[in-house]
Enzyme design. Structure first.
Site, short mmCIF file in Angstrom:
data_model
loop_
_atom_site.label_atom_id
_atom_site.label_comp_id
_atom_site.label_asym_id
_atom_site.label_seq_id
_atom_site.Cartn_x
_atom_site.Cartn_y
_atom_site.Cartn_z
N HIS A 1 0.78 -1.14 -0.06
CA HIS A 1 0.06 0.06 0.07
C HIS A 1 0.92 1.23 0.07
O HIS A 1 2.00 1.35 0.66
CB HIS A 1 -0.75 0.19 1.34
CG HIS A 1 -1.87 0.96 1.48
ND1 HIS A 1 -1.63 2.24 1.86
CD2 HIS A 1 -3.26 0.89 1.06
CE1 HIS A 1 -2.75 3.03 1.84
NE2 HIS A 1 -3.97 2.07 1.33
N GLN B 1 -4.28 -5.01 6.83
CA GLN B 1 -5.32 -6.00 6.22
C GLN B 1 -5.31 -7.16 6.92
O GLN B 1 -5.96 -8.18 6.52
CB GLN B 1 -5.07 -6.00 4.93
CG GLN B 1 -5.32 -4.96 3.93
CD GLN B 1 -6.88 -4.37 4.09
OE1 GLN B 1 -7.89 -5.00 4.29
NE2 GLN B 1 -7.02 -3.14 3.66
N LYS C 1 -10.62 -0.82 10.61
CA LYS C 1 -10.69 -2.04 9.57
C LYS C 1 -10.65 -3.15 10.57
O LYS C 1 -11.19 -4.37 9.97
CB LYS C 1 -9.36 -2.29 8.91
CG LYS C 1 -8.99 -1.03 7.87
CD LYS C 1 -7.97 -1.36 6.97
CE LYS C 1 -7.50 -0.16 6.32
NZ LYS C 1 -8.08 0.36 5.03
N CYS D 1 -4.76 2.48 -3.70
CA CYS D 1 -3.46 3.04 -3.14
C CYS D 1 -2.42 1.88 -3.14
O CYS D 1 -1.44 1.82 -2.41
CB CYS D 1 -3.66 3.30 -1.52
SG CYS D 1 -4.95 4.70 -1.57
N ASP E 1 3.26 -4.18 8.06
CA ASP E 1 1.96 -3.31 7.91
C ASP E 1 0.95 -4.49 7.99
O ASP E 1 0.50 -5.09 6.94
CB ASP E 1 1.85 -2.81 6.85
CG ASP E 1 0.59 -2.06 6.36
OD1 ASP E 1 -0.40 -2.12 7.26
OD2 ASP E 1 0.52 -1.55 5.15
N1 PMP Z 1 -1.69 -0.66 4.72
C1 PMP Z 1 -2.76 -1.40 4.01
C2 PMP Z 1 -2.23 -2.93 3.64
C3 PMP Z 1 -3.92 -1.01 3.80
O1 PMP Z 1 -4.98 -1.50 3.22
C4 PMP Z 1 -4.16 0.25 4.31
C5 PMP Z 1 -5.68 1.02 3.98
N2 PMP Z 1 -6.33 0.49 3.11
C6 PMP Z 1 -3.39 1.10 5.15
C7 PMP Z 1 -1.94 0.57 5.11
C8 PMP Z 1 -3.59 2.38 5.46
O2 PMP Z 1 -4.42 2.56 6.59
P1 PMP Z 1 -5.09 3.74 7.00
O3 PMP Z 1 -5.40 4.46 6.00
O4 PMP Z 1 -6.19 3.27 7.89
O5 PMP Z 1 -4.08 4.44 7.85
#
Ligand code: PMP
Length: 415
Positions: free
Chosen positions: A132, A212, A235, A373, A209
């Site tokens: 991401h 997910q 999430k 993203c 990270d």
């Molecule tokens: N890492 C991953 C794999 C994600 O899917 C996301 C959110 N789509 C994020 C980081 C960022 O999370 P947040 O926008 O809640 O900070």
């Protein structure tokens, strides 16, 4: 469908669970809502909404600073979430659990604070091809500032990282390996335990990270032996604006503060300021108190169902959904890793994902379309965007049938 229902884990009753999610009971454009965008944000059970309401109506006060009853109550409730989060990821100490805004801020905190002190020109940082943007850009900023090289673990056509190539990237200049536990765009579950061990053998640290992963599988930071782990509350059925950074206390203690302000200090004078102990050293300013309390209720809720049951049920949904949408002519699933979470990313020949999303929306079906993203992932697969249906434990096989029917409708519209 009945086959699937019968393999749902014992004691797992999705219809009963759905009762806890008022949002799921509505119609959209006259059709029952089918919410398939949980990777973007999960829906909130009424227990979470109630915990936040209760805080605002009954216990509202700032934390850590008041001797009065309300402040003590709000402090206790907020700090209770830290304990719940520690147990949720099996961290050793509460001091290792830092409240942040979400996974994005967690990663920025490490890149900025740890990076400022511990990397120097000529060092290397490794990320992977399926990250991401929030696990790419903070490291790029650091690399640019410090003259550090960013290296990328490649993946194969299934969307699985190639560990032999990763091994070749590791060297004595590697300082950090930052990888997703689960890819949001592809669903790939990375073998992070092995990847962390490989990083450590090379003398590097590892940041995972978990944005997910935390909602879908049991996470044990001690078993993983990860140095840092990040996830977002929203999430995991919690509210937005709150998340957790786990870090080994030895590392967090050695890192400079990320932001300065109230709560993160011990003493302040114009000559010299001393910093608070962990975890407060990294928690400047009034935090998202209501969000933190809501997150505690969310973790209780998810634990109440059980992550083992959630993982097992979602896997069955994934298998069912994969089969259902694979029947659509011209549909190609992007991301077919052997270890995969419940994410169905796909393209349909000749139809733009935004058009697919719009037609599905008219049928009450909420999916995500775009690059998620993860632009480098799209580039790798030579697609500008995908349509992504991401599942959660409150989804049903009938909703996946609705998705398949919706996609047939898309094909008709664009025939
Ligand atoms: N890492 C991953 C794999 C994600 O899917 C996301 C959110 N789509 C994020 C980081 C960022 O999370 P947040 O926008 O809640 O900070």
């Amino acid at each position: 469908m009945s086959t699937l229902v019968s393999v749902a884990p014992a004691g797992f009753n999705v219809e009963r669970i759905r009762e806890d999610f008022p949002v799921l009971k509505q119609t959209i454009h006259g059709k029952p809502l089918v919410y398939l965008d949980s990777a973007a944000t999960a829906q909130k059970p009424h227990q979470v909404v109630e915990a936040i309401r209760r805080f605002h109506e009954v216990d509202c006060a700032n934390i850590h600073r008041g001797v009065h009853e309300l402040s003590q109550r709000s402090t206790a409730a907020y700090e209770e979430t830290r304990v719940k989060a520690r147990r949720f990821i099996n961290a050793k100490k509460n001091a290792e659990v830092i409240f942040v805004r979400g996974a994005t801020e967690a990663i920025n905190l490490v890149a900025s604070s740890w990076g400022r002190k511990f990397v120097k020109e000529g060092d290397e940082i490794i990320v992977s091809a399926l990250e991401h943007h929030s696990n790419i850009v903070p490291w790029q900023i650091l690399c640019e500032e410090k003259g550090v090289k960013l290296r990328v673990i490649p993946m194969n056509e299934r969307g699985e990282l190639i560990l032999e190539e990763y091994e070749k990237l590791l060297n004595p200049r590697t300082r950090m390996v930052a990888v997703a536990h689960v890819s949001n765009a592809l669903g790939t579950i990375n073998p992070v335990r092995e990847m962390i061990a490989m990083a450590h053998r090379a003398g590097a640290l590892a940041l995972i990270d978990g944005a997910q992963a935390a909602p879908h599988m049991k996470v044990d930071v001690q078993a993983l032996d990860t140095d840092f782990y990040a996830f977002s509350g929203h999430k995991v059925c919690g509210p937005t604006g709150v998340g957790i950074l786990y870090g080994k206390s030895k590392l967090l203690n050695a890192m400079p503060p990320y932001q300065g302000g109230g709560d993160m200090i011990r003493t302040v004078s114009f000559e010299k300021t001393t910093y608070n102990e962990l975890p407060y050293k990294f928690e400047a300013g009034t935090p998202n108190i209501a969000g933190g309390i809501g997150l505690g209720a969310a973790l209780d809720y998810v634990n109440g169902i059980g992550l083992d049951k959630i993982s097992a049920y979602e896997h069955e949904l994934l298998v069912y959904g994969t089969e259902a949408i694979s029947q659509i002519p011209g549909l190609r699933i992007i991301g077919t890793a052997r270890e995969k979470a419940a994410v169905l990313s796909f393209v349909i020949e000749g139809i733009h994902p935004h058009d697919i999303g719009t037609v599905l929306d008219r049928q009450g079906i909420a999916v995500r379309t775009g690059h998620h993203c993860a632009q480098p992932v799209m580039d790798w697969f030579h697609v500008p965007a995908t349509t992504r249906a991401s599942l959660a434990f409150y989804n049903t096989p009938a909703e996946l049938d609705a998705l398949a029917a919706g996609l047939r409708k898309v094909k008709e519209v664009f025939a």
